[in-house]
Design a protein around this motif. Structure first.
Motif, PDB file in Angstrom:
ATOM      1  N   ASN A 174     137.872  20.069 170.668  1.00 44.01           N
ATOM      2  CA  ASN A 174     138.019  21.451 171.136  1.00 44.01           C
ATOM      3  C   ASN A 174     137.318  22.440 170.222  1.00 44.01           C
ATOM      4  OD1 ASN A 174     140.026  22.147 173.558  1.00 44.01           O
ATOM      5  ND2 ASN A 174     140.718  20.251 172.612  1.00 44.01           N
ATOM      6  N   LEU A 175     137.488  22.277 168.913  1.00 38.51           N
ATOM      7  CA  LEU A 175     136.904  23.226 167.977  1.00 38.51           C
ATOM      8  C   LEU A 175     135.379  23.199 168.017  1.00 38.51           C
ATOM      9  CD1 LEU A 175     139.284  22.800 164.904  1.00 38.51           C
ATOM     10  CD2 LEU A 175     139.184  24.708 166.521  1.00 38.51           C
ATOM     11  N   VAL A 176     134.808  22.002 168.159  1.00 36.62           N
ATOM     12  CA  VAL A 176     133.349  21.894 168.250  1.00 36.62           C
ATOM     13  C   VAL A 176     132.843  22.595 169.510  1.00 36.62           C
ATOM     14  CG1 VAL A 176     131.425  20.299 168.589  1.00 36.62           C
ATOM     15  CG2 VAL A 176     133.185  19.790 166.883  1.00 36.62           C
ATOM     16  N   LEU A 177     133.548  22.373 170.626  1.00 38.43           N
ATOM     17  CA  LEU A 177     133.112  22.953 171.892  1.00 38.43           C
ATOM     18  C   LEU A 177     133.267  24.471 171.924  1.00 38.43           C
ATOM     19  CD1 LEU A 177     134.475  20.367 174.482  1.00 38.43           C
ATOM     20  CD2 LEU A 177     132.082  20.868 173.952  1.00 38.43           C
ATOM     21  N   VAL A 178     134.258  25.011 171.227  1.00 37.32           N
ATOM     22  CA  VAL A 178     134.483  26.453 171.242  1.00 37.32           C
ATOM     23  C   VAL A 178     133.239  27.203 170.793  1.00 37.32           C
ATOM     24  CG1 VAL A 178     135.692  28.360 170.096  1.00 37.32           C
ATOM     25  CG2 VAL A 178     136.981  26.441 171.015  1.00 37.32           C
ATOM     26  N   GLY A 179     132.700  26.811 169.627  1.00 35.12           N
ATOM     27  CA  GLY A 179     131.523  27.491 169.099  1.00 35.12           C
ATOM     28  C   GLY A 179     130.322  27.383 170.019  1.00 35.12           C
ATOM     29  N   VAL A 180     130.109  26.194 170.564  1.00 39.58           N
ATOM     30  CA  VAL A 180     128.964  25.974 171.453  1.00 39.58           C
ATOM     31  C   VAL A 180     129.096  26.787 172.738  1.00 39.58           C
ATOM     32  CG1 VAL A 180     127.707  24.252 172.802  1.00 39.58           C
ATOM     33  CG2 VAL A 180     128.551  23.673 170.520  1.00 39.58           C
ATOM     34  N   LEU A 181     130.283  26.758 173.347  1.00 35.80           N
ATOM     35  CA  LEU A 181     130.487  27.440 174.619  1.00 35.80           C
ATOM     36  C   LEU A 181     130.400  28.960 174.484  1.00 35.80           C
ATOM     37  CD1 LEU A 181     133.380  25.250 176.015  1.00 35.80           C
ATOM     38  CD2 LEU A 181     131.096  25.448 176.991  1.00 35.80           C
ATOM     39  N   VAL A 182     130.960  29.505 173.420  1.00 34.76           N
ATOM     40  CA  VAL A 182     130.892  30.953 173.228  1.00 34.76           C
ATOM     41  C   VAL A 182     129.441  31.397 173.039  1.00 34.76           C
ATOM     42  CG1 VAL A 182     131.502  32.840 171.671  1.00 34.76           C
ATOM     43  CG2 VAL A 182     133.231  31.165 172.329  1.00 34.76           C
ATOM     44  N   ALA A 183     128.690  30.651 172.239  1.00 34.69           N
ATOM     45  CA  ALA A 183     127.288  31.002 172.007  1.00 34.69           C
ATOM     46  C   ALA A 183     126.479  30.933 173.296  1.00 34.69           C
ATOM     47  CB  ALA A 183     126.690  30.075 170.956  1.00 34.69           C
ATOM     48  N   VAL A 184     126.658  29.854 174.052  1.00 32.14           N
ATOM     49  CA  VAL A 184     125.913  29.695 175.307  1.00 32.14           C
ATOM     50  C   VAL A 184     126.387  30.708 176.347  1.00 32.14           C
ATOM     51  CG1 VAL A 184     125.427  28.128 177.229  1.00 32.14           C
ATOM     52  CG2 VAL A 184     125.414  27.262 174.884  1.00 32.14           C
ATOM     53  N   GLY A 185     127.693  30.959 176.399  1.00 31.08           N
ATOM     54  CA  GLY A 185     128.223  31.910 177.373  1.00 31.08           C
ATOM     55  C   GLY A 185     127.666  33.307 177.186  1.00 31.08           C
ATOM     56  N   ILE A 186     127.557  33.731 175.920  1.00 30.71           N
ATOM     57  CA  ILE A 186     126.981  35.052 175.643  1.00 30.71           C
ATOM     58  C   ILE A 186     125.504  35.079 176.010  1.00 30.71           C
ATOM     59  CG2 ILE A 186     126.392  36.680 173.810  1.00 30.71           C
ATOM     60  CD1 ILE A 186     128.979  35.829 172.402  1.00 30.71           C
ATOM     61  N   GLY A 187     124.786  34.029 175.622  1.00 30.72           N
ATOM     62  CA  GLY A 187     123.359  33.982 175.907  1.00 30.72           C
ATOM     63  C   GLY A 187     123.048  33.898 177.389  1.00 30.72           C
ATOM     64  N   ALA A 188     123.879  33.147 178.129  1.00 29.53           N
ATOM     65  CA  ALA A 188     123.647  32.960 179.562  1.00 29.53           C
ATOM     66  C   ALA A 188     124.325  34.025 180.416  1.00 29.53           C
ATOM     67  CB  ALA A 188     124.143  31.581 179.993  1.00 29.53           C
ATOM     68  N   ARG A 189     125.113  34.908 179.801  1.00 33.75           N
ATOM     69  CA  ARG A 189     125.857  35.959 180.507  1.00 33.75           C
ATOM     70  C   ARG A 189     126.825  35.365 181.527  1.00 33.75           C
ATOM     71  NH1 ARG A 189     120.858  40.105 181.975  1.00 33.75           N
ATOM     72  NH2 ARG A 189     120.154  40.471 179.830  1.00 33.75           N
ATOM     73  N   SER A 190     127.455  34.254 181.143  1.00 30.23           N
ATOM     74  CA  SER A 190     128.326  33.545 182.076  1.00 30.23           C
ATOM     75  C   SER A 190     129.792  33.721 181.700  1.00 30.23           C
ATOM     76  CB  SER A 190     127.981  32.050 182.085  1.00 30.23           C
ATOM     77  OG  SER A 190     128.949  31.318 182.814  1.00 30.23           O
ATOM     78  N   LEU A 191     130.564  34.345 182.585  1.00 31.09           N
ATOM     79  CA  LEU A 191     131.996  34.478 182.374  1.00 31.09           C
ATOM     80  C   LEU A 191     132.668  33.115 182.454  1.00 31.09           C
ATOM     81  CD1 LEU A 191     134.499  36.251 182.000  1.00 31.09           C
ATOM     82  CD2 LEU A 191     134.605  36.483 184.493  1.00 31.09           C
ATOM     83  N   GLY A 192     132.156  32.247 183.318  1.00 36.98           N
ATOM     84  CA  GLY A 192     132.734  30.913 183.447  1.00 36.98           C
ATOM     85  C   GLY A 192     132.666  30.142 182.141  1.00 36.98           C
ATOM     86  N   VAL A 193     131.504  30.182 181.474  1.00 36.53           N
ATOM     87  CA  VAL A 193     131.346  29.471 180.211  1.00 36.53           C
ATOM     88  C   VAL A 193     132.184  30.124 179.117  1.00 36.53           C
ATOM     89  CG1 VAL A 193     129.714  28.807 178.410  1.00 36.53           C
ATOM     90  CG2 VAL A 193     129.065  28.596 180.813  1.00 36.53           C
ATOM     91  N   LEU A 194     132.217  31.445 179.081  1.00 39.16           N
ATOM     92  CA  LEU A 194     133.048  32.140 178.094  1.00 39.16           C
ATOM     93  C   LEU A 194     134.526  31.827 178.315  1.00 39.16           C
ATOM     94  CD1 LEU A 194     131.322  35.645 177.895  1.00 39.16           C
ATOM     95  CD2 LEU A 194     131.379  33.887 176.114  1.00 39.16           C
ATOM     96  N   ALA A 195     134.920  31.707 179.569  1.00 41.96           N
ATOM     97  CA  ALA A 195     136.306  31.350 179.870  1.00 41.96           C
ATOM     98  C   ALA A 195     136.620  29.956 179.353  1.00 41.96           C
ATOM     99  CB  ALA A 195     136.549  31.421 181.380  1.00 41.96           C
ATOM    100  N   GLU A 196     135.661  29.041 179.492  1.00 43.73           N
ATOM    101  CA  GLU A 196     135.840  27.702 178.930  1.00 43.73           C
ATOM    102  C   GLU A 196     136.068  27.776 177.422  1.00 43.73           C
ATOM    103  OE1 GLU A 196     133.135  24.441 180.263  1.00 43.73           O
ATOM    104  OE2 GLU A 196     132.168  26.076 181.355  1.00 43.73           O
ATOM    105  N   GLY A 197     135.236  28.563 176.745  1.00 43.18           N
ATOM    106  CA  GLY A 197     135.355  28.693 175.297  1.00 43.18           C
ATOM    107  C   GLY A 197     136.704  29.263 174.881  1.00 43.18           C
ATOM    108  N   ALA A 198     137.151  30.302 175.591  1.00 41.21           N
ATOM    109  CA  ALA A 198     138.452  30.903 175.294  1.00 41.21           C
ATOM    110  C   ALA A 198     139.578  29.909 175.561  1.00 41.21           C
ATOM    111  CB  ALA A 198     138.645  32.163 176.135  1.00 41.21           C
TER     112      ALA A 198
END
Length: 210
Positions: free
Chosen positions: A14-38
């Motif tokens: 989970n901790l590894v994925l959090v950093g990756v998903l937040v970074a990609v979510g911001i870059g891709a402007r995706s609420l879905g990916v940011l929601a995954e990270g949260a």
């Protein structure tokens, strides 16, 4: 493999994925990916509480607590389910806001790639957690809460990945991103409510006998 070891492994994932998903979510402007990270960040916190609950439940009785902490894992399941319900409400509010205000461009390729990876990792996490047996009802609820979170994460990631693929293929339909975030949140909230109902029943039943 003990419950604690299983939980530590999933916590690391989970901790590894959090950093990756937040970074990609911001870059891709995706609420879905940011929601995954949260969601994964909330899961990491819940797993930490779960590990603490397991440790407390195994502590020997003391004069102040002659019965020890027999309901520690049951209370952890309550915290876990409640936090998951709150999180889905926040994600749903963000999704509705985007649908009402209009969704800006979402980059489908990074959404597809990172969400596919997240889905595979969370399926592995669910398999790791699903192989454990528990005699104590509190332990069952505790591990069921974490397993539910992990399985829901895998389903959510898969749904977001499909959305990314559609956006990539069509070059549009950006409204699908907040829509899938809203739908996934609703499903997770439904299961969280069921879990909370079982926890309340277990707490009212009294301390389980061994």
């Amino acid at each position: 493999m003990s419950r604690a070891v299983r939980l530590w492994i999933v916590l690391g994932l989970n901790l590894v994925l959090v950093g990756v998903l937040v970074a990609v979510g911001i870059g891709a402007r995706s609420l879905g990916v940011l929601a995954e990270g949260a969601d994964y960040l909330a899961d990491a916190a819940a797993i930490g509480v779960s590990l603490l609950a397991i440790w407390l439940s195994k502590r020997p009785p003391t004069p102040a607590r002659p019965l020890g902490y027999p309901k520690a894992t049951t209370w952890e399941a309550l915290v876990n389910g409640g936090w998951l319900l709150i999180l889905t409400g926040l994600v749903s509010a963000g999704a509705i806001d985007r649908l009402v205000a209009g969704t800006k461009q979402v980059h489908g390729l990074p959404v597809l790639i990172v969400s596919s990876i997240a889905a595979v990792v969370m399926v592995a996490g669910a398999l790791i957690l699903g192989g454990d047996d528990h005699e104590d009802e509190g332990d069952k609820l505790n591990m069921r809460a974490v397993l539910l979170d992990t399985a829901a994460d895998a389903a959510a990631a898969a749904a977001v990945a499909v959305t990314g693929a559609i956006i990539l293929a069509t070059g549009g339909l950006y409204w699908l991103d907040p829509t899938v975030a809203l739908l996934v949140s609703a499903v997770i909230a439904y299961h969280a409510v069921q879990l909370l109902q079982r926890v309340v029943v277990a707490l009212r039943a009294g301390v389980p006998k061994h």
